[in-house]
Design a protein around this motif. Structure first.
Motif, PDB file in Angstrom:
ATOM      1  N   PRO A 171    -106.371 -78.538 -70.623  1.00 30.48           N
ATOM      2  CA  PRO A 171    -105.050 -78.114 -70.129  1.00 30.48           C
ATOM      3  C   PRO A 171    -104.831 -76.613 -70.334  1.00 30.48           C
ATOM      4  CG  PRO A 171    -104.819 -79.284 -72.214  1.00 30.48           C
ATOM      5  CD  PRO A 171    -106.272 -79.345 -71.858  1.00 30.48           C
ATOM      6  N   THR A 172    -105.114 -75.839 -69.311  1.00 26.90           N
ATOM      7  CA  THR A 172    -105.125 -74.379 -69.432  1.00 26.90           C
ATOM      8  C   THR A 172    -103.735 -73.758 -69.484  1.00 26.90           C
ATOM      9  OG1 THR A 172    -105.320 -74.164 -67.025  1.00 26.90           O
ATOM     10  CG2 THR A 172    -107.364 -74.227 -68.285  1.00 26.90           C
ATOM     11  N   ASP A 173    -102.686 -74.563 -69.292  1.00 26.91           N
ATOM     12  CA  ASP A 173    -101.325 -74.024 -69.394  1.00 26.91           C
ATOM     13  C   ASP A 173    -100.792 -74.069 -70.824  1.00 26.91           C
ATOM     14  OD1 ASP A 173    -101.313 -76.815 -69.254  1.00 26.91           O
ATOM     15  OD2 ASP A 173     -99.327 -76.916 -68.348  1.00 26.91           O
ATOM     16  N   ILE A 174    -101.592 -74.573 -71.758  1.00 23.97           N
ATOM     17  CA  ILE A 174    -101.218 -74.617 -73.169  1.00 23.97           C
ATOM     18  C   ILE A 174    -102.115 -73.639 -73.924  1.00 23.97           C
ATOM     19  CG2 ILE A 174    -100.949 -76.105 -75.208  1.00 23.97           C
ATOM     20  CD1 ILE A 174     -99.192 -76.968 -72.904  1.00 23.97           C
ATOM     21  N   PRO A 175    -101.586 -72.858 -74.872  1.00 23.79           N
ATOM     22  CA  PRO A 175    -102.426 -71.921 -75.620  1.00 23.79           C
ATOM     23  C   PRO A 175    -103.650 -72.608 -76.230  1.00 23.79           C
ATOM     24  CG  PRO A 175    -100.120 -71.536 -76.125  1.00 23.79           C
ATOM     25  CD  PRO A 175    -100.162 -72.762 -75.287  1.00 23.79           C
ATOM     26  N   ASN A 177    -105.157 -72.239 -79.015  1.00 26.49           N
ATOM     27  CA  ASN A 177    -105.043 -72.616 -80.422  1.00 26.49           C
ATOM     28  C   ASN A 177    -104.052 -73.746 -80.677  1.00 26.49           C
ATOM     29  OD1 ASN A 177    -102.925 -70.868 -79.714  1.00 26.49           O
ATOM     30  ND2 ASN A 177    -102.658 -70.147 -81.818  1.00 26.49           N
ATOM     31  N   LYS A 178    -103.402 -74.249 -79.614  1.00 30.32           N
ATOM     32  CA  LYS A 178    -102.395 -75.301 -79.793  1.00 30.32           C
ATOM     33  C   LYS A 178    -102.598 -76.516 -78.886  1.00 30.32           C
ATOM     34  CE  LYS A 178     -99.045 -71.842 -81.307  1.00 30.32           C
ATOM     35  NZ  LYS A 178     -97.729 -71.208 -81.104  1.00 30.32           N
ATOM     36  N   ARG A 179    -103.453 -76.383 -77.899  1.00 31.07           N
ATOM     37  CA  ARG A 179    -103.571 -77.474 -76.931  1.00 31.07           C
ATOM     38  C   ARG A 179    -104.157 -78.744 -77.548  1.00 31.07           C
ATOM     39  NH1 ARG A 179    -107.920 -74.367 -73.087  1.00 31.07           N
ATOM     40  NH2 ARG A 179    -106.022 -73.166 -72.763  1.00 31.07           N
ATOM     41  N   HIS A 180    -104.960 -78.592 -78.613  1.00 30.94           N
ATOM     42  CA  HIS A 180    -105.514 -79.804 -79.241  1.00 30.94           C
ATOM     43  C   HIS A 180    -104.401 -80.702 -79.776  1.00 30.94           C
ATOM     44  CE1 HIS A 180    -104.845 -77.154 -82.680  1.00 30.94           C
ATOM     45  NE2 HIS A 180    -104.971 -78.203 -83.484  1.00 30.94           N
ATOM     46  N   LEU A 181    -103.311 -80.112 -80.215  1.00 34.68           N
ATOM     47  CA  LEU A 181    -102.183 -80.890 -80.741  1.00 34.68           C
ATOM     48  C   LEU A 181    -101.545 -81.741 -79.644  1.00 34.68           C
ATOM     49  CD1 LEU A 181    -100.651 -77.979 -82.812  1.00 34.68           C
ATOM     50  CD2 LEU A 181    -101.826 -79.985 -83.774  1.00 34.68           C
TER      51      LEU A 181
END
Length: 512
Positions: A171-175, A177-181
């Protein structure tokens, strides 16, 4: 537990029609093979490859860059460590691998969907890692979190898929360092099938463990395997510190890792089958042995992602006989190590869910079934050499996974299967459509696609002459419209929401 809609009261045609159209979330149990594995290597060939892999580890060695802790563990175990190069004495890696379990039970939050990885079992999981998605309406585009959530829902509702997977698209719209969450949150809340953790940074692996502690309970996580995560080796023979850091977190917390070379023959390994198998075995031995240095008994899966290369364009190719030979051979090597085996998938280099995709995918899926694979990542949705997760191909592949279930059953030979009563009843010149045996068995006698069109030409034409991609588009829409979120304790949901919010607020966004 399968969450099938209740059959409506009443009899006759109305009740049967209601049963056929009811929304169903049925999931088949993981495959238990009742057919033999296909083996291409003789005993002599296996021994040569094993001896050559030991020679690679002892004479050439492997690199553990930027990882002094790993180097110290190897040195203490008796390896020859010079700089970042680790040379492993003959037999040491194999001895260390002996503490790894031969089977792994991965627990799902719905315990009826637990999977057992190893032995004669095959667990099917969806595509992993593509930065792009494709559908008939929007074409090829960068993936978003909304796309990710749709894939998780489709995976949850797919009967023949046993596992929710991991990064079904990026999901490239999420940073970064945070998309894993957000991805883990989606797997935990939108599905109740088993799932995978994050491996892109050791702290993200720890976040995965911590979130599982909320979902399952901290003590439960330490005593049970609730995640299976992918640790790629940077072939040839390099174990980068990021992946090894994630491996360390998971091993210390009793969570399973697939330790898998990423091989493109002719680029990251020799062009020959035997040469590639030698390197694959050497790399997996070193990686699995390292996991056991971190924690003896840590659950691991021997992986082999292998494809060949087009020598004109340099592009990877899929569904080829060379890749099949390597996959079959790696399965034999894994069984000799008494380890679970990961390989194969719905591989294709095609840009569209077309005839090329169908041919290459069919070759790859059947190769996986016959080679003894225990965990098949990329079992549905893969397109364009792994760059694209396709919605249409996801449901096309997921439908065809049903054939693997039926092939794996083997041939029954009980009294009913012998059908002697039917042969006697019909006799010469008759037909079997109305005989008692057919009437008793017709509902379950043959596997039937839920997607492909078997109608006569006239009916097919009257309904719009739709091709398979069009049928798949309609199926995606229907599945998403019928989706019902599995129940989750509100307190657990609130705790997961709070953990994600807190972790996201703790650092600035980064897209690199």
């Amino acid at each position: 537990m399968a969450e099938s809609a209740r059959r409506a009261r009443g009899g006759g045609g109305a009740a049967r029609r209601a049963a056929r159209t009811a929304v169903s979330f049925e999931t088949a149990r993981y495959i238990e093979r009742n057919i033999p594995n296909f083996e291409v290597l003789t005993e002599e060939a296996l021994e040569i490859i094993e001896q050559n892999a030991d020679a690679v580890l002892e004479e050439i060695g492997v690199n553990f860059p930027d990882n002094p802790e790993a180097l110290a563990l190897w040195r203490e175990a008796g390896a020859d460590v010079q700089g970042e190069r680790v040379r492993i004495p003959r037999g040491l890696a194999r001895k260390l691998c002996c503490t790894a379990p031969s089977t792994i039970t991965q627990v799902a939050r719905n315990r009826d969907r637990d999977v057992v990885i190893g032995g004669r079992n095959l667990v099917l999981a969806p595509v992993y890692g593509p930065p792009f998605v494709r559908d008939a309406a929007g074409g090829r585009r960068y993936a978003t979190m909304a796309d990710f959530e749709k894939f998780v829902k489709l995976g949850y509702m797919s009967k023949w898929l046993h596992h929710s997977g991991g990064t079904v698209c990026e999901p490239t719209d999420i940073p970064v360092n945070k998309r894993h969450l957000d991805m883990l949150h989606a797997h935990m809340t939108l599905s109740d099938k088993p799932f995978m953790g994050s491996v892109t940074e050791p702290s993200r692996a720890q976040d995965s463990v911590d979130m599982c502690g909320i979902l399952f309970g901290k003590d439960f996580v330490q005593e049970n395997t609730v995640m299976t995560s992918l640790i790629n080796i940077n072939s040839p023979m390099t174990f980068d510190d990021v992946m090894m850091g994630a491996l360390k977190v998971y091993a210390e917390n009793n969570q399973a890792c697939i330790i898998s070379p990423f091989i493109v023959g002719g680029a990251m390994a020799p062009v020959s089958v035997a040469g590639t198998l030698t390197q694959v075995l050497a790399e997996t031995l070193a990686g699995i042995a390292y996991s056991q240095l971190v924690r003896p008994g840590a659950p691991v899966i021997m992986g082999a992602f292998v494809t060949s290369i087009d020598m004109n364009s340099g592009a990877p190719t899929f569904g080829t006989p060379e890749a099949a030979h390597i996959t079959y051979g790696a399965g034999q090597l894994a069984r000799r190590l008494n380890l679970p085996y990961r390989s194969a998938g719905s591989f294709t280099g095609s840009k569209l869910p077309d005839a090329q995709a169908a041919y290459e995918t069919s070759n790859s899926l059947n190769m996986g079934l016959l080679s003894g694979v225990n965990f098949m990542l990329h079992a549905c949705g893969w397109l364009e050499g792994g760059l694209v997760s396709s919605f249409e191909k996801f449901v096309m592949d997921a439908d065809q996974l049903g054939t693997l279930h039926h092939l794996a059953r083997g041939v029954e030979i009980d009294v009913n299967a012998q059908a002697m009563d039917a042969i006697r009843e019909v006799g010469p010149g008759g037909h079997y459509l109305g005989c008692a045996h057919t009437q008793s068995n017709f509902r379950d006698a043959f596997w039937k696609s839920d997607l492909l069109d078997y109608k006569p030409f006239e009916t097919w034409s009257d309904e719009g002459a739709r091709d398979t991609q069009s049928l798949a588009t309609a199926r995606v829409e229907k599945m998403l419209a019928d989706y019902q979120q599995p129940a989750l304790d509100p307190a657990i949901r609130e705790a997961l929401d709070a953990f994600v919010a807190t972790r996201k607020a703790a650092e600035p966004d980064s897209f690199s």
